[in-house]
Motif scaffolding. Structure first.
Motif, mmCIF file in Angstrom:
data_model
loop_
_atom_site.group_PDB
_atom_site.id
_atom_site.type_symbol
_atom_site.label_atom_id
_atom_site.label_comp_id
_atom_site.label_asym_id
_atom_site.label_seq_id
_atom_site.Cartn_x
_atom_site.Cartn_y
_atom_site.Cartn_z
ATOM 1 N N GLY A 225 3.730 7.478 -10.278
ATOM 2 C CA GLY A 225 2.333 6.858 -9.984
ATOM 3 C C GLY A 225 2.211 5.923 -8.769
ATOM 4 O O GLY A 225 1.916 5.377 -8.795
ATOM 5 N N THR A 226 2.968 6.250 -7.872
ATOM 6 C CA THR A 226 3.203 5.704 -6.431
ATOM 7 C C THR A 226 2.389 6.331 -4.887
ATOM 8 O O THR A 226 2.320 7.345 -5.180
ATOM 9 N N SER A 227 2.021 5.857 -4.213
ATOM 10 C CA SER A 227 2.066 6.492 -3.016
ATOM 11 C C SER A 227 2.136 5.332 -1.738
ATOM 12 O O SER A 227 2.965 4.733 -1.776
ATOM 13 N N PRO A 228 2.312 6.155 -0.114
ATOM 14 C CA PRO A 228 3.134 5.340 0.732
ATOM 15 C C PRO A 228 2.688 4.201 0.950
ATOM 16 O O PRO A 228 3.493 3.536 1.230
ATOM 17 N N GLU A 229 1.307 3.616 0.380
ATOM 18 C CA GLU A 229 1.060 2.957 0.438
ATOM 19 C C GLU A 229 1.483 1.278 -0.633
ATOM 20 O O GLU A 229 1.998 0.299 0.083
ATOM 21 N N ASP A 230 2.257 1.979 -1.481
ATOM 22 C CA ASP A 230 3.368 1.072 -2.402
ATOM 23 C C ASP A 230 4.819 0.334 -1.970
ATOM 24 O O ASP A 230 5.359 -0.172 -1.922
ATOM 25 N N TYR A 231 4.873 1.198 -0.131
ATOM 26 C CA TYR A 231 6.052 0.783 -0.343
ATOM 27 C C TYR A 231 6.473 -0.043 1.497
ATOM 28 O O TYR A 231 5.346 0.434 1.719
ATOM 29 N N ASP A 232 7.691 -0.702 1.650
ATOM 30 C CA ASP A 232 7.021 -0.899 2.700
ATOM 31 C C ASP A 232 7.938 -0.762 3.923
ATOM 32 O O ASP A 232 7.647 -0.975 5.272
ATOM 33 N N ASN A 233 9.113 0.423 3.437
ATOM 34 C CA ASN A 233 9.958 1.080 4.301
ATOM 35 C C ASN A 233 10.305 2.350 3.574
ATOM 36 O O ASN A 233 9.421 2.670 2.086
ATOM 37 N N ALA A 234 10.169 3.895 5.012
ATOM 38 C CA ALA A 234 10.337 4.459 3.944
ATOM 39 C C ALA A 234 11.820 5.204 4.706
ATOM 40 O O ALA A 234 11.843 4.929 5.976
ATOM 41 N N VAL A 235 12.619 6.597 4.582
ATOM 42 C CA VAL A 235 14.016 7.126 4.901
ATOM 43 C C VAL A 235 13.287 8.057 4.560
ATOM 44 O O VAL A 235 14.049 8.475 3.523
ATOM 45 N N PHE A 236 14.133 9.406 5.303
ATOM 46 C CA PHE A 236 13.885 10.520 5.578
ATOM 47 C C PHE A 236 14.996 11.306 5.919
ATOM 48 O O PHE A 236 15.522 10.755 7.309
ATOM 49 N N HIS A 237 15.225 12.788 5.650
ATOM 50 C CA HIS A 237 16.589 12.264 6.399
ATOM 51 C C HIS A 237 16.461 13.193 7.783
ATOM 52 O O HIS A 237 15.425 13.090 8.219
ATOM 53 N N LYS A 242 12.785 14.336 15.591
ATOM 54 C CA LYS A 242 11.924 14.299 15.348
ATOM 55 C C LYS A 242 10.639 14.957 14.088
ATOM 56 O O LYS A 242 9.906 14.673 13.327
ATOM 57 N N PHE A 243 11.879 15.539 13.212
ATOM 58 C CA PHE A 243 11.736 15.546 12.148
ATOM 59 C C PHE A 243 10.935 15.086 10.616
ATOM 60 O O PHE A 243 9.962 14.813 10.395
ATOM 61 N N PRO A 244 12.057 13.677 10.795
ATOM 62 C CA PRO A 244 11.740 12.768 9.827
ATOM 63 C C PRO A 244 10.227 11.592 10.173
ATOM 64 O O PRO A 244 9.661 11.124 9.295
ATOM 65 N N GLN A 245 9.824 11.919 11.631
ATOM 66 C CA GLN A 245 8.943 10.736 11.934
ATOM 67 C C GLN A 245 7.682 12.149 11.464
ATOM 68 O O GLN A 245 6.270 11.855 10.898
ATOM 69 N N LYS A 246 8.179 13.221 11.648
ATOM 70 C CA LYS A 246 6.965 14.426 11.202
ATOM 71 C C LYS A 246 6.870 14.822 9.665
ATOM 72 O O LYS A 246 5.147 14.161 9.295
ATOM 73 N N VAL A 247 7.663 14.583 9.196
ATOM 74 C CA VAL A 247 7.652 14.532 7.418
ATOM 75 C C VAL A 247 6.859 13.134 6.803
ATOM 76 O O VAL A 247 5.993 13.071 6.391
ATOM 77 N N ALA A 248 6.948 12.084 7.578
ATOM 78 C CA ALA A 248 6.969 10.486 7.310
ATOM 79 C C ALA A 248 4.976 10.578 7.567
ATOM 80 O O ALA A 248 4.088 10.340 6.601
ATOM 81 N N LYS A 249 4.501 11.100 8.862
ATOM 82 C CA LYS A 249 3.741 11.819 8.841
ATOM 83 C C LYS A 249 2.696 12.489 8.344
ATOM 84 O O LYS A 249 1.463 12.055 7.771
ATOM 85 N N MET A 250 2.946 13.835 7.702
ATOM 86 C CA MET A 250 2.568 14.650 6.700
ATOM 87 C C MET A 250 2.856 13.776 5.483
ATOM 88 O O MET A 250 1.287 14.730 4.173
ATOM 89 N N LEU A 251 3.409 12.898 4.420
ATOM 90 C CA LEU A 251 2.956 12.326 3.106
ATOM 91 C C LEU A 251 2.188 10.859 3.751
ATOM 92 O O LEU A 251 2.006 10.514 2.339
ATOM 93 N N GLY A 252 2.002 10.505 4.250
ATOM 94 C CA GLY A 252 0.951 9.387 4.838
ATOM 95 C C GLY A 252 2.098 8.346 5.424
ATOM 96 O O GLY A 252 1.368 6.571 4.804
ATOM 97 N N PHE A 253 3.271 8.375 5.597
ATOM 98 C CA PHE A 253 4.437 7.331 5.804
ATOM 99 C C PHE A 253 3.597 6.681 7.063
ATOM 100 O O PHE A 253 3.127 7.688 8.204
ATOM 101 N N SER A 254 3.744 5.759 7.638
ATOM 102 C CA SER A 254 3.381 5.346 8.885
ATOM 103 C C SER A 254 4.773 5.535 10.100
ATOM 104 O O SER A 254 5.946 4.971 9.146
ATOM 105 N N LYS A 255 4.564 5.358 11.419
ATOM 106 C CA LYS A 255 6.114 4.745 12.004
ATOM 107 C C LYS A 255 6.382 3.595 11.705
ATOM 108 O O LYS A 255 7.906 3.339 12.055
#
Length: 348
Positions: A225-237, A242-255
């Motif tokens: 029951g969380t959303s991107p706004e609930d997190y201070d940071n995010a990490v993707f493979h 290019k890929f982690p920045q694109k998938v972050a945007k797709m999921l609603g996480f900011s740069k």
């Protein structure tokens, strides 16, 4: 019973090669490559370094950071797609080197770039069930790319180790939950005896990376029951920048949320160590109370997502082992000829 990270450690070889030096050999446009991949340089193992030595260094850093008694580590799992032996575990070498033997279980994991996070999940189960006091999961690689192949521009070397435990007073980050998303999608493979992997080219993005990263990430957020706004940071493979920045945007996480862990432009893709290295770089800067979201990806294909909550103990242990930024500093650059020698591309 709670479960979490008791300590972490990382290791990156000091050697680097710039994308422009690889491009010069193959007649490619370095500016276009750097802009497209968002990678400027990558790490290269020393002549005496392999997955086992990198895993040992990362594990020792994790033990040092929190002052862990290695005799308490009762599970050792090393994830990699470049284990030095086809038949002979890397994890027994690591266990002996960190003095965790003999009363422990050890095994090597393989699942492309998410083999290390699969090890974290295995350790979580063991410590939560009471079968192990502590477990250590390592993601380490000296990744391969055939000469002239697109992979050669990003395939790097490095690793990260995480000690997992269930004693809340020892945790630097609580693992709130995890979720995996897996299908049989052969976007990347290497047959037995083949020196370099092959890949499905355009299929690496879809239906490989993006489907499985978003599937795991959304699955976890729906589960807890969380959303991107609930997190201070995010990490993707990070197979590239290019890929982690694109998938972050797709999921609603900011740069801004992914910035602390986005190390690939100066490191390259450390495969099994990729997402785990990003988490380490994020923990190097995290404050008590911060929440970190992370999703690893492994070709073949699958994604492992995690939700972490940083504890007050992070401030006690953070500076007791080298940080990722320190490991990236003061590189020794080499030309393509020396790089080819280090990577064993030149055969006698």
């Amino acid at each position: 019973m709670s479960v979490g990270i008791v300590s972490y450690g990382a290791y990156i070889p000091k050697y680097r090669i710039k994308v422009e030096d690889i491009a010069r050999v193959w007649g490619d446009d370095a500016e276009i490559l750097s802009a497209g991949l968002m990678v400027n340089e990558k790490s290269v193992p020393g002549l005496d370094e392999d997955t086992a030595t990198i895993a040992v260094e990362a594990a020792r850093a994790a033990i040092c950071r929190a002052g862990v008694d290695p005799s308490r580590i009762e599970a050792v799992y090393t994830g990699s797609e470049s284990h030095p032996y086809a038949v002979k575990p890397t994890s027994t070498i690591v266990a002996e080197a960190i003095e965790a033997t003999p009363a422990m279980t050890a095994a090597d994991f393989e699942f492309a770039c998410k083999a290390g996070t699969a090890g974290i999940q295995a350790c979580m189960g063991l410590v939560q069930s009471g079968m192990a006091d502590l477990g250590i999961a390592i993601g380490a690689d000296v990744s391969q790319g055939a000469p002239g192949d697109a992979l050669e521009y990003t395939a790097a070397a490095g690793g990260a180790a995480y000690i997992i435990g269930s004693n809340e007073s020892e945790m630097i980050a609580v693992i709130e939950d995890t979720f995996s998303f897996t299908t049989d999608t052969p976007d990347f493979w290497r047959r037995e005896g083949m020196p370099y992997p092959e890949h499905g080219g355009r299929f690496t993005g879809e239906p490989g990376y993006f489907k499985h990263v978003t599937g795991a990430a959304r699955g976890l957020m729906d589960k807890i029951g969380t959303s991107p706004e609930d997190y201070d940071n995010a990490v993707f493979h990070q197979p590239n920048g290019k890929f982690p920045q694109k998938v972050a945007k797709m999921l609603g996480f900011s740069k801004e949320q992914i910035k602390p862990g986005l190390v690939v432009p100066r490191l390259g893709n450390t495969y099994s160590g990729s997402c785990m290295m990003g988490i380490a770089a994020t923990l190097d800067q995290a404050k008590p109370g911060d929440r970190i979201f992370a999703t690893a990806f492994g070709s073949g294909a699958g994604g492992d997502a995690f939700s972490f909550r940083v504890t007050d103990r992070i401030d006690e242990v953070r500076d007791k082992a080298p940080k990722v930024e320190e490991l990236l500093a003061n590189p020794v650059y080499m030309d393509y000829a020396m790089y080819a020698k280090h990577k064993g591309k030149i055969k006698r």
